[in-house]
Design an enzyme around this catalytic site. Structure first.
Site, PDB file in Angstrom:
ATOM      1  N   GLY A 233      11.036 -15.376  21.068  1.00  0.00           N
ATOM      2  CA  GLY A 233       9.669 -15.859  20.880  1.00  0.00           C
ATOM      3  C   GLY A 233       9.628 -17.141  20.051  1.00  0.00           C
ATOM      4  O   GLY A 233      10.641 -17.609  19.529  1.00  0.00           O
ATOM      5  N   MET A 234       8.418 -17.669  19.921  1.00  0.00           N
ATOM      6  CA  MET A 234       8.219 -18.965  19.254  1.00  0.00           C
ATOM      7  C   MET A 234       8.571 -18.910  17.766  1.00  0.00           C
ATOM      8  O   MET A 234       9.282 -19.779  17.259  1.00  0.00           O
ATOM      9  CB  MET A 234       6.749 -19.384  19.448  1.00  0.00           C
ATOM     10  CG  MET A 234       6.398 -20.711  18.839  1.00  0.00           C
ATOM     11  SD  MET A 234       4.759 -21.266  19.322  1.00  0.00           S
ATOM     12  CE  MET A 234       3.712 -20.072  18.496  1.00  0.00           C
ATOM     13  N   LEU A 235       8.089 -17.881  17.056  1.00  0.00           N
ATOM     14  CA  LEU A 235       8.350 -17.825  15.612  1.00  0.00           C
ATOM     15  C   LEU A 235       9.819 -17.520  15.335  1.00  0.00           C
ATOM     16  O   LEU A 235      10.421 -18.114  14.438  1.00  0.00           O
ATOM     17  CB  LEU A 235       7.435 -16.761  14.961  1.00  0.00           C
ATOM     18  CG  LEU A 235       7.587 -16.588  13.451  1.00  0.00           C
ATOM     19  CD1 LEU A 235       7.375 -17.909  12.709  1.00  0.00           C
ATOM     20  CD2 LEU A 235       6.606 -15.538  12.933  1.00  0.00           C
TER      21      LEU A 235
ATOM     22  N   ASP B 222      13.034  -2.106  24.750  1.00  0.00           N
ATOM     23  CA  ASP B 222      11.572  -2.195  24.671  1.00  0.00           C
ATOM     24  C   ASP B 222      11.137  -1.446  23.410  1.00  0.00           C
ATOM     25  O   ASP B 222      11.402  -0.241  23.277  1.00  0.00           O
ATOM     26  CB  ASP B 222      11.001  -1.531  25.949  1.00  0.00           C
ATOM     27  CG  ASP B 222       9.498  -1.570  26.002  1.00  0.00           C
ATOM     28  OD1 ASP B 222       8.854  -1.760  24.959  1.00  0.00           O
ATOM     29  OD2 ASP B 222       8.957  -1.389  27.117  1.00  0.00           O
TER      30      ASP B 222
ATOM     31  N   ALA C  90       5.879  -8.839  19.866  1.00  0.00           N
ATOM     32  CA  ALA C  90       4.485  -8.397  20.046  1.00  0.00           C
ATOM     33  C   ALA C  90       4.001  -8.829  21.416  1.00  0.00           C
ATOM     34  O   ALA C  90       4.576  -9.723  22.047  1.00  0.00           O
ATOM     35  CB  ALA C  90       3.592  -9.017  18.967  1.00  0.00           C
TER      36      ALA C  90
ATOM     37  N   ASP D 283      -4.447 -13.091  11.400  1.00  0.00           N
ATOM     38  CA  ASP D 283      -5.805 -13.283  10.854  1.00  0.00           C
ATOM     39  C   ASP D 283      -6.846 -12.547  11.717  1.00  0.00           C
ATOM     40  O   ASP D 283      -7.962 -12.308  11.260  1.00  0.00           O
ATOM     41  CB  ASP D 283      -6.139 -14.781  10.799  1.00  0.00           C
ATOM     42  CG  ASP D 283      -5.979 -15.500  12.137  1.00  0.00           C
ATOM     43  OD1 ASP D 283      -5.082 -15.111  12.925  1.00  0.00           O
ATOM     44  OD2 ASP D 283      -6.741 -16.444  12.417  1.00  0.00           O
TER      45      ASP D 283
ATOM     46  N   TYR E  69      -6.445  -7.117  20.633  1.00  0.00           N
ATOM     47  CA  TYR E  69      -5.224  -7.637  19.997  1.00  0.00           C
ATOM     48  C   TYR E  69      -5.258  -7.373  18.492  1.00  0.00           C
ATOM     49  O   TYR E  69      -4.309  -6.826  17.924  1.00  0.00           O
ATOM     50  CB  TYR E  69      -5.092  -9.137  20.281  1.00  0.00           C
ATOM     51  CG  TYR E  69      -4.003  -9.828  19.492  1.00  0.00           C
ATOM     52  CD1 TYR E  69      -2.658  -9.617  19.780  1.00  0.00           C
ATOM     53  CD2 TYR E  69      -4.315 -10.691  18.438  1.00  0.00           C
ATOM     54  CE1 TYR E  69      -1.656 -10.249  19.045  1.00  0.00           C
ATOM     55  CE2 TYR E  69      -3.323 -11.325  17.699  1.00  0.00           C
ATOM     56  CZ  TYR E  69      -2.001 -11.108  18.013  1.00  0.00           C
ATOM     57  OH  TYR E  69      -1.011 -11.731  17.278  1.00  0.00           O
TER      58      TYR E  69
ATOM     59  N   LYS F 209      -2.757  -4.909  16.354  1.00  0.00           N
ATOM     60  CA  LYS F 209      -1.906  -5.405  15.261  1.00  0.00           C
ATOM     61  C   LYS F 209      -2.233  -4.666  13.965  1.00  0.00           C
ATOM     62  O   LYS F 209      -1.338  -4.340  13.181  1.00  0.00           O
ATOM     63  CB  LYS F 209      -2.100  -6.920  15.075  1.00  0.00           C
ATOM     64  CG  LYS F 209      -1.571  -7.785  16.214  1.00  0.00           C
ATOM     65  CD  LYS F 209      -0.057  -7.779  16.350  1.00  0.00           C
ATOM     66  CE  LYS F 209       0.634  -8.426  15.191  1.00  0.00           C
ATOM     67  NZ  LYS F 209       2.122  -8.475  15.409  1.00  0.00           N
TER      68      LYS F 209
ATOM     69  N   TRP G 160      -2.850 -19.015  13.868  1.00  0.00           N
ATOM     70  CA  TRP G 160      -2.856 -20.244  14.680  1.00  0.00           C
ATOM     71  C   TRP G 160      -1.459 -20.912  14.698  1.00  0.00           C
ATOM     72  O   TRP G 160      -1.306 -22.073  14.353  1.00  0.00           O
ATOM     73  CB  TRP G 160      -3.903 -21.234  14.155  1.00  0.00           C
ATOM     74  CG  TRP G 160      -5.318 -20.754  14.184  1.00  0.00           C
ATOM     75  CD1 TRP G 160      -5.785 -19.475  14.214  1.00  0.00           C
ATOM     76  CD2 TRP G 160      -6.501 -21.590  14.181  1.00  0.00           C
ATOM     77  NE1 TRP G 160      -7.162 -19.466  14.235  1.00  0.00           N
ATOM     78  CE2 TRP G 160      -7.628 -20.737  14.209  1.00  0.00           C
ATOM     79  CE3 TRP G 160      -6.698 -22.983  14.153  1.00  0.00           C
ATOM     80  CZ2 TRP G 160      -8.931 -21.219  14.209  1.00  0.00           C
ATOM     81  CZ3 TRP G 160      -8.003 -23.466  14.141  1.00  0.00           C
ATOM     82  CH2 TRP G 160      -9.104 -22.589  14.176  1.00  0.00           C
TER      83      TRP G 160
HETATM   84  N1  LIG Z   1       1.099 -17.023  18.009  1.00  0.00           N
HETATM   85  C1  LIG Z   1       0.187 -16.965  17.048  1.00  0.00           C
HETATM   86  O1  LIG Z   1      -0.729 -17.796  16.955  1.00  0.00           O
HETATM   87  C2  LIG Z   1       0.253 -15.851  16.021  1.00  0.00           C
HETATM   88  C3  LIG Z   1      -0.674 -15.839  14.973  1.00  0.00           C
HETATM   89  C4  LIG Z   1      -0.594 -14.820  14.006  1.00  0.00           C
HETATM   90  C5  LIG Z   1       0.401 -13.858  14.091  1.00  0.00           C
HETATM   91  N2  LIG Z   1       1.267 -13.879  15.134  1.00  0.00           N
HETATM   92  C6  LIG Z   1       2.305 -12.836  15.204  1.00  0.00           C
HETATM   93  O2  LIG Z   1       3.551 -13.467  14.977  1.00  0.00           O
HETATM   94  C7  LIG Z   1       4.590 -12.786  15.698  1.00  0.00           C
HETATM   95  C8  LIG Z   1       5.389 -13.792  16.521  1.00  0.00           C
HETATM   96  O3  LIG Z   1       4.491 -14.463  17.393  1.00  0.00           O
HETATM   97  P1  LIG Z   1       5.017 -15.507  18.497  1.00  0.00           P
HETATM   98  O4  LIG Z   1       3.892 -16.432  18.743  1.00  0.00           O
HETATM   99  O5  LIG Z   1       6.374 -16.010  18.123  1.00  0.00           O
HETATM  100  O6  LIG Z   1       5.128 -14.532  19.745  1.00  0.00           O
HETATM  101  P2  LIG Z   1       5.798 -14.781  21.180  1.00  0.00           P
HETATM  102  O7  LIG Z   1       6.296 -16.172  21.307  1.00  0.00           O
HETATM  103  O8  LIG Z   1       4.832 -14.250  22.179  1.00  0.00           O
HETATM  104  O9  LIG Z   1       7.068 -13.821  21.111  1.00  0.00           O
HETATM  105  C9  LIG Z   1       6.958 -12.429  21.136  1.00  0.00           C
HETATM  106  C10 LIG Z   1       8.259 -11.874  21.667  1.00  0.00           C
HETATM  107  O10 LIG Z   1       8.143 -10.441  21.717  1.00  0.00           O
HETATM  108  C11 LIG Z   1       8.743  -9.995  22.934  1.00  0.00           C
HETATM  109  N3  LIG Z   1       8.204  -8.721  23.357  1.00  0.00           N
HETATM  110  C12 LIG Z   1       7.001  -8.474  23.947  1.00  0.00           C
HETATM  111  N4  LIG Z   1       6.873  -7.174  24.230  1.00  0.00           N
HETATM  112  C13 LIG Z   1       8.009  -6.564  23.814  1.00  0.00           C
HETATM  113  C14 LIG Z   1       8.465  -5.225  23.842  1.00  0.00           C
HETATM  114  N5  LIG Z   1       7.724  -4.249  24.357  1.00  0.00           N
HETATM  115  N6  LIG Z   1       9.700  -4.941  23.345  1.00  0.00           N
HETATM  116  C15 LIG Z   1      10.471  -5.924  22.833  1.00  0.00           C
HETATM  117  N7  LIG Z   1      10.080  -7.225  22.761  1.00  0.00           N
HETATM  118  C16 LIG Z   1       8.866  -7.542  23.254  1.00  0.00           C
HETATM  119  C17 LIG Z   1       8.391 -11.097  23.921  1.00  0.00           C
HETATM  120  O11 LIG Z   1       9.246 -11.021  25.047  1.00  0.00           O
HETATM  121  P3  LIG Z   1       8.699 -11.545  26.466  1.00  0.00           P
HETATM  122  O12 LIG Z   1       8.396 -12.995  26.284  1.00  0.00           O
HETATM  123  O13 LIG Z   1       9.838 -11.248  27.395  1.00  0.00           O
HETATM  124  O14 LIG Z   1       7.450 -10.740  26.756  1.00  0.00           O
HETATM  125  C18 LIG Z   1       8.581 -12.346  23.094  1.00  0.00           C
HETATM  126  O15 LIG Z   1       9.907 -12.821  23.126  1.00  0.00           O
HETATM  127  C19 LIG Z   1       3.869 -11.715  16.531  1.00  0.00           C
HETATM  128  O16 LIG Z   1       3.978 -10.486  15.867  1.00  0.00           O
HETATM  129  C20 LIG Z   1       2.423 -12.164  16.541  1.00  0.00           C
HETATM  130  O17 LIG Z   1       1.535 -11.069  16.667  1.00  0.00           O
HETATM  131  C21 LIG Z   1       1.233 -14.854  16.090  1.00  0.00           C
END
Ligand SMILES: NC(=O)c1ccc[n+]([C@@H]2O[C@H](COP(=O)([O-])OP(=O)(O)OC[C@H]3O[C@@H](n4cnc5c(N)ncnc54)[C@H](OP(=O)(O)O)[C@@H]3O)[C@@H](O)[C@H]2O)c1
Length: 304
Positions: free
Chosen positions: A10-12, A35, A59, A101, A124, A128, A149
């Site tokens: 994922g991105m983070l 999973d 997530a 948030d 969502y 969370k 964000w």
């Molecule tokens: N993005 C935002 O703006 C934001 C803001 C606040 C908090 N957050 C939190 O920060 C964290 C990281 O966010 P991110 O933006 O980096 O997320 P992301 O890029 O969507 O990465 C999430 C990763 O989780 C994997 N995943 C999804 N379902 C799964 C499962 N059932 N079992 C195992 N892995 C699974 C995804 O795999 P696939 O790609 O193969 O589905 C993906 O690699 C998350 O917890 C998110 O809720 C994000």
């Protein structure tokens, strides 16, 4: 220390993995490994890997997708987090869970503190928050880190979307009645890496400093990227027609970071300037040349 990172593709996680020092044994896992919503698979992975510290970043992050598919949101974000928390409890590992948030309803007239009342508006946010509750009830040694964000390399995010759309259109319509704090993944990742070294467990807010509306964020992107021809037009949330409700105001006070001497994150505009350069270097988007002999950006990167 043996460190496990979920959501490793994922991105983070892309920003976090390089920040974790070579003194640690770091393993990144993602959906193709197991999973998180399948408890026996999580248990088996923990038996094999025996981590001391788990960064739980996996997530289902598609906010509108969660609204359409609440069952999957619950399975991944709430039950998946419960599974990880249970396995951490079994082997005595510390869990750091990244939350959002969107656990708040946006009715506050000041930045939200870590212990303010939660009241998510969206599926969502509910899913969370469900994860947060499991972490709190199953573990003593945990970090819940709420951020907001996020934008950065190797992920679909607001900045890369604006850059793509701006390459094709001269006018962008962007929501102006939601306010929050954009957070650069690298800035957050450095803070998450610092947390490996502290024992002040509990809930934290960690976001870029400063705040803005999505409209102001888009204006800053086109300005810093030197896209003078692009006009950014403010629209209301109602006009945007998005499926999931979002808080009108979700600025988070990063109080506990400061109290525990971890310092606040840099301003979101610093992160933006850095990402516009990094995204260009990685070929995620192209910037027009400024012609001022200073490289393609108009603003200087003020450091990380
Ligand atoms: N993005 C935002 O703006 C934001 C803001 C606040 C908090 N957050 C939190 O920060 C964290 C990281 O966010 P991110 O933006 O980096 O997320 P992301 O890029 O969507 O990465 C999430 C990763 O989780 C994997 N995943 C999804 N379902 C799964 C499962 N059932 N079992 C195992 N892995 C699974 C995804 O795999 P696939 O790609 O193969 O589905 C993906 O690699 C998350 O917890 C998110 O809720 C994000």
């Amino acid at each position: 220390m043996r460190v496990l990172v979920t959501g490793a593709k994922g991105m983070l996680a892309n920003a976090l993995l390089p920040c974790l020092g070579s003194e640690h044994e770091v393993v990144g896992v993602d959906l193709n490994d197991f999973d998180i919503s399948q408890e026996t698979a999580v248990q088996k992975a923990f038996r094999d890997l025996r981590p001391d510290f788990v960064y739980h970043l996996a997530a289902y992050t598609d906010v509108d997708g969660c609204e359409a598919n609440p069952r999957l949101a619950d399975e991944v974000n709430t039950q998946g987090t419960r599974n990880l928390a249970r396995s951490c409890a079994e082997i005595g590992a510390i869990l750091l869970y990244v939350s959002t948030d969107y656990v708040f309803d946006g009715s506050s007239d000041r930045p939200y503190r870590e212990d303010d009342l939660t009241n998510p508006l969206s599926v969502y946010g509910q899913s969370k928050l469900g994860g947060e509750k499991h972490v709190q009830s199953l573990l003593k040694r945990y970090f819940i880190v709420r951020s907001s964000w996020l934008y950065g390399p190797r992920g679909k995010n607001f900045v890369s979307t604006i850059m793509k759309v701006a390459a094709e259109r001269d006018e962008l319509r962007v929501v102006s009645d939601q306010r929050g704090s954009p957070t650069y993944t690298r800035h957050l990742a450095l803070k998450l890496a610092d947390m490996l070294r502290i024992e002040a467990y509990g809930t934290y807010h960690a976001t870029g400093s400063g705040d803005c509306s999505w409209f102001e964020f888009a204006q800053a992107i086109v300005e810093l990227a030197g896209l003078e021809r692009v006009r950014v037009v403010p629209i209301s949330t109602q006009e945007s027609g998005r499926r999931a409700p979002r808080p009108a105001y979700s600025v988070l006070e990063n109080r506990r970071l400061i109290e525990n001497h971890l310092d606040s994150l840099p301003h979101w505009k610093d992160g933006l300037a850095h990402y516009l350069k990094e995204g260009q270097r990685l070929g995620e988007f192209k910037l027009p040349l400024s012609g001022r002999g200073e490289g393609p950006l108009r603003a200087e990167v003020r450091g990380l």
